[in-house]
Scaffold this motif. Structure first.
Motif, PDB file in Angstrom:
ATOM      1  N   UNK A  54     -13.005  40.003  34.651  1.00 50.61           N
ATOM      2  CA  UNK A  54     -11.793  40.335  33.898  1.00 50.61           C
ATOM      3  C   UNK A  54     -11.115  41.565  34.479  1.00 50.61           C
ATOM      4  N   UNK A  55     -11.918  42.521  34.949  1.00 56.00           N
ATOM      5  CA  UNK A  55     -11.391  43.693  35.644  1.00 56.00           C
ATOM      6  C   UNK A  55     -12.082  43.785  37.002  1.00 56.00           C
ATOM      7  N   UNK A  56     -11.488  44.566  37.915  1.00 56.74           N
ATOM      8  CA  UNK A  56     -11.993  44.668  39.279  1.00 56.74           C
ATOM      9  C   UNK A  56     -12.736  45.964  39.554  1.00 56.74           C
ATOM     10  N   UNK A  57     -12.470  46.994  38.761  1.00 59.40           N
ATOM     11  CA  UNK A  57     -13.133  48.277  38.960  1.00 59.40           C
ATOM     12  C   UNK A  57     -13.185  49.045  37.648  1.00 59.40           C
ATOM     13  N   UNK A  58     -14.254  49.830  37.463  1.00 57.12           N
ATOM     14  CA  UNK A  58     -14.435  50.646  36.269  1.00 57.12           C
ATOM     15  C   UNK A  58     -15.118  51.947  36.680  1.00 57.12           C
ATOM     16  N   UNK A  59     -15.232  52.850  35.734  1.00 55.99           N
ATOM     17  CA  UNK A  59     -16.082  54.025  35.890  1.00 55.99           C
ATOM     18  C   UNK A  59     -17.148  53.978  34.809  1.00 55.99           C
ATOM     19  N   UNK A  60     -18.399  54.292  35.186  1.00 61.22           N
ATOM     20  CA  UNK A  60     -19.507  54.261  34.233  1.00 61.22           C
ATOM     21  C   UNK A  60     -20.156  55.627  34.141  1.00 61.22           C
ATOM     22  N   UNK A  61     -20.786  55.841  33.006  1.00 62.15           N
ATOM     23  CA  UNK A  61     -21.467  57.088  32.730  1.00 62.15           C
ATOM     24  C   UNK A  61     -22.981  56.889  32.692  1.00 62.15           C
ATOM     25  N   UNK A  62     -23.423  55.846  32.015  1.00 62.41           N
ATOM     26  CA  UNK A  62     -24.841  55.669  31.751  1.00 62.41           C
ATOM     27  C   UNK A  62     -25.604  55.226  32.996  1.00 62.41           C
ATOM     28  N   UNK A  63     -26.740  55.842  33.285  1.00 61.59           N
ATOM     29  CA  UNK A  63     -27.499  55.519  34.494  1.00 61.59           C
ATOM     30  C   UNK A  63     -27.982  54.074  34.530  1.00 61.59           C
ATOM     31  N   UNK A  64     -28.332  53.531  33.391  1.00 61.27           N
ATOM     32  CA  UNK A  64     -28.805  52.142  33.396  1.00 61.27           C
ATOM     33  C   UNK A  64     -27.687  51.204  33.860  1.00 61.27           C
ATOM     34  N   UNK A  65     -26.459  51.512  33.519  1.00 65.71           N
ATOM     35  CA  UNK A  65     -25.342  50.680  33.940  1.00 65.71           C
ATOM     36  C   UNK A  65     -25.093  50.809  35.446  1.00 65.71           C
ATOM     37  N   UNK A  66     -25.169  52.044  35.948  1.00 63.69           N
ATOM     38  CA  UNK A  66     -24.994  52.242  37.390  1.00 63.69           C
ATOM     39  C   UNK A  66     -26.069  51.494  38.162  1.00 63.69           C
ATOM     40  N   UNK A  67     -27.298  51.524  37.678  1.00 62.14           N
ATOM     41  CA  UNK A  67     -28.404  50.853  38.368  1.00 62.14           C
ATOM     42  C   UNK A  67     -28.231  49.342  38.370  1.00 62.14           C
ATOM     43  N   UNK A  68     -27.861  48.788  37.234  1.00 60.88           N
ATOM     44  CA  UNK A  68     -27.690  47.337  37.131  1.00 60.88           C
ATOM     45  C   UNK A  68     -26.534  46.872  37.997  1.00 60.88           C
ATOM     46  N   UNK A  69     -25.415  47.595  37.924  1.00 62.74           N
ATOM     47  CA  UNK A  69     -24.216  47.171  38.652  1.00 62.74           C
ATOM     48  C   UNK A  69     -24.361  47.307  40.155  1.00 62.74           C
ATOM     49  N   UNK A  70     -25.229  48.177  40.601  1.00 64.77           N
ATOM     50  CA  UNK A  70     -25.418  48.393  42.031  1.00 64.77           C
ATOM     51  C   UNK A  70     -25.928  47.127  42.730  1.00 64.77           C
ATOM     52  N   UNK A  71     -26.514  46.215  41.977  1.00 66.67           N
ATOM     53  CA  UNK A  71     -27.051  44.989  42.574  1.00 66.67           C
ATOM     54  C   UNK A  71     -25.951  44.033  43.019  1.00 66.67           C
ATOM     55  N   UNK A  72     -24.802  44.091  42.347  1.00 70.33           N
ATOM     56  CA  UNK A  72     -23.727  43.143  42.642  1.00 70.33           C
ATOM     57  C   UNK A  72     -22.432  43.804  43.117  1.00 70.33           C
ATOM     58  N   UNK A  73     -22.295  45.096  42.828  1.00 69.53           N
ATOM     59  CA  UNK A  73     -21.030  45.776  43.095  1.00 69.53           C
ATOM     60  C   UNK A  73     -21.265  47.030  43.927  1.00 69.53           C
ATOM     61  N   UNK A  74     -20.178  47.590  44.433  1.00 72.75           N
ATOM     62  CA  UNK A  74     -20.259  48.864  45.130  1.00 72.75           C
ATOM     63  C   UNK A  74     -20.220  49.989  44.110  1.00 72.75           C
ATOM     64  N   UNK A  75     -21.188  50.894  44.186  1.00 70.81           N
ATOM     65  CA  UNK A  75     -21.251  52.052  43.296  1.00 70.81           C
ATOM     66  C   UNK A  75     -21.037  53.306  44.141  1.00 70.81           C
ATOM     67  N   UNK A  76     -20.134  54.151  43.712  1.00 73.57           N
ATOM     68  CA  UNK A  76     -19.758  55.317  44.516  1.00 73.57           C
ATOM     69  C   UNK A  76     -20.862  56.350  44.598  1.00 73.57           C
ATOM     70  N   UNK A  77     -20.708  57.221  45.570  1.00 72.97           N
ATOM     71  CA  UNK A  77     -21.525  58.432  45.602  1.00 72.97           C
ATOM     72  C   UNK A  77     -21.254  59.248  44.340  1.00 72.97           C
ATOM     73  N   UNK A  78     -22.188  60.131  44.005  1.00 71.07           N
ATOM     74  CA  UNK A  78     -21.976  61.035  42.887  1.00 71.07           C
ATOM     75  C   UNK A  78     -21.745  62.447  43.381  1.00 71.07           C
ATOM     76  N   UNK A  79     -21.024  63.209  42.592  1.00 75.31           N
ATOM     77  CA  UNK A  79     -20.736  64.601  42.942  1.00 75.31           C
ATOM     78  C   UNK A  79     -21.164  65.490  41.774  1.00 75.31           C
TER      79      UNK A  79
END
Length: 525
Positions: free
Chosen positions: A257-282
């Motif tokens: 439904x959408x092409x890009x988002x920003x996430x906060x929760x670590x569990x979401x970043x970990x899950x999404x990394x399997x299928x999507x590109x997850x940015x570096x953190x600062x």
């Protein structure tokens, strides 16, 4: 900061706590970019759909955009005289093609020719003069006004702008390189529109222009065909849809439904990394506990020192940031000026026995503290509860109050905290001094510290003209000074958000502000 500053002064400084997963720990503050995975050469066309948590609280006026949600749009609609590279530090030409320092307090900028605003009118030197003077106009209440030390801004010719300062200012060029701290506007357009109009309308020179604004649901932008940096931007249309709940945003990305988002929760970043590109953190998200040191229990320095020693920062990093946090002062190590330097600060080691001794020596008796946090954020509450548990072990009682975000920032700005401690999380600021002025500016209603020596150090840092290393050391010394006197508690810093995007988006690069500043370089793969 001035006492008349609006809620937007603070809005940006609140980002999500502990946005990192363990698998991503250690990459914050690297200054590297994360590119999209789509293939092919850059080309025009397509529609990108973005899922965002909220629309700008302060509206679309760039110089009021200190809120993270507002910065994201300032980065698309407006530009400064200069720009920053992906490392968040390197200066590059933008609306000015060149610049030179003709004296310690004078800078001359040569404007780019052929630049137009979104309404088709040409950029003039007088627009730049108007824009910069508008930032420091007390009637505008820009949060960036106090950061500038202008003596005068003039346009000696059609293509030249001269900035004269009261004193040397090492941060000037970096302030002028960010769309939110120095967004150039059309004088004619601004004068013909009300302040309320500027909340939902824009007329910048940036790569995208506003096509539609639906309050609380959608901001539609389209490529500005008259953009000076041709052939950019490449994407025809970018639609920003409001999806407040992170779980719903994740589902929207997974379903396409959408092409890009920003996430906060670590569990979401970990899950999404399997299928999507997850940015570096600062590591720019310092977990701030602002303290009222002028009245109440925390006016006693021994009590503050005891509380600092009673906080187990290692446990908070492990639990609160899912292991991704790093040691931090009020200026986070992910800020490009700090270059990762935080280190051990005085009085930050966990020592509950010494904390109890200091409390006994303070003469304060039973210490009860009220901690105000943002409501409707489970991550904020969970970390606050852990701090409460830790402090209970040294005999300090903490009452946690959840306050709606707008009310929390309003309380802070008015000076009526209704709390002994206020929790906020920083995001990347325009200049290091802004982290300090937020809490400690002399004469500001938000300031709950009375220390002329600190104010002197803050002023000296702004006017410093030495090397980058000397500037870094100056701010590191201020971090130590604040920690030594426990004017603020900073358990750790971590990335406030992660960008996540599908293979549809190619050539996208992230940077420390996480405002999608380089979206103009991306294309639909």
């Amino acid at each position: 900061m001035t006492s008349r500053m609006p809620v937007s002064r603070l809005a940006l400084t609140v980002a999500a706590i502990a946005a990192t997963s363990i698998t991503l720990a250690g990459c914050g503050g690297s200054g590297q970019t994360q590119s999209g995975t789509g293939g092919g050469a850059p080309h025009r066309g397509g529609v990108l759909t973005v899922g965002d948590e909220s629309q700008p609280l302060s509206g679309l006026d760039p110089i009021l955009a200190q809120a993270f949600d507002a910065k994201r749009f300032a980065a698309q609609f407006y530009e400064g005289l200069l720009s920053l590279g992906p490392d968040g530090s390197t200066l590059k030409p933008a609306l000015a093609t060149s610049w030179k320092q003709t004296s310690p307090t004078t800078y001359e900028f040569t404007l780019r020719q052929g630049v137009t605003f979104h309404d088709g009118s040409p950029l003039k030197a007088s627009d730049v003069v108007f824009s910069l003077k508008r930032i420091v106009d007390p009637a505008v209440h820009s949060p960036y006004g106090p950061l500038y030390k202008f003596k005068d801004v003039t346009a000696p010719s059609d293509d030249k702008v001269v900035v004269k300062l009261v004193d040397p200012q090492s941060s000037l060029l970096h302030l002028l390189a960010q769309p939110w701290s120095a967004g150039i506007v059309s004088e004619r357009w601004v004068r013909s529109h009300s302040a309320n109009d500027l909340k939902t309308q824009e007329d910048g020179t940036g790569p995208y222009k506003l096509a539609e604004f639906r309050e609380g649901s959608l901001i539609k932008t389209v490529r500005f065909d008259g953009y000076w940096d041709r052939p950019k931007p490449y994407i025809n249309e970018v639609d920003y849809r409001v999806i407040p709940d992170e779980a719903t945003r994740v589902q929207a990305l997974q379903s396409g439904t959408v092409d890009t988002i920003q996430v906060v929760l670590p569990k979401n970043a970990s899950v999404l990394k399997r299928r999507f590109t997850v940015s570096d953190g600062y590591d720019v998200g310092a977990y701030w506990l602002g303290l009222n040191t002028v009245s109440g229990p925390l006016a006693n320095e021994k009590v503050r020192q005891a509380i600092s020693l009673g906080i187990d920062r290692k446990q908070l990093i492990t639990v609160g940031s899912q292991g991704a946090g790093v040691a931090s002062g009020i200026i986070p190590p992910g800020d490009p000026v700090m270059a990762g330097q935080a280190g051990d600060l005085p009085g930050t080691q966990y020592d509950p026995n010494q904390a109890k001794q200091l409390l006994a020596a303070s003469g304060a008796g039973a210490v009860k503290l009220k901690l105000a946090i943002r409501s409707n954020r489970p991550d904020k509450l969970a970390t606050a509860q852990l701090i409460k548990e830790q402090l209970s072990k040294i005999g300090v009682e903490v009452d946690i109050t959840q306050v709606p975000f707008e009310q929390l920032t309003s309380n802070l700005l008015s000076g009526n905290w209704n709390a002994d401690m206020i929790q906020l999380t920083s995001a990347l600021n325009a200049a290091p001094g802004q982290y300090l002025s937020l809490w400690f500016e002399k004469g500001s209603k938000t300031t709950k510290v009375n220390d002329p020596e600190l104010w002197k150090q803050m002023s000296n840092a702004v006017h410093q003209t030495g090397s980058d290393q000397e500037r870094r050391q100056t701010y590191a010394d201020i971090n130590r000074y604040v920690a030594q006197r426990v004017y603020m508690l900073v358990p750790y810093a971590a990335p406030p958000v992660y960008d996540v995007w599908s293979k549809k988006l190619a050539g996208f690069k992230t940077e420390p502000s996480s405002t999608r500043m380089f979206l103009k370089d991306a294309w639909i793969g």
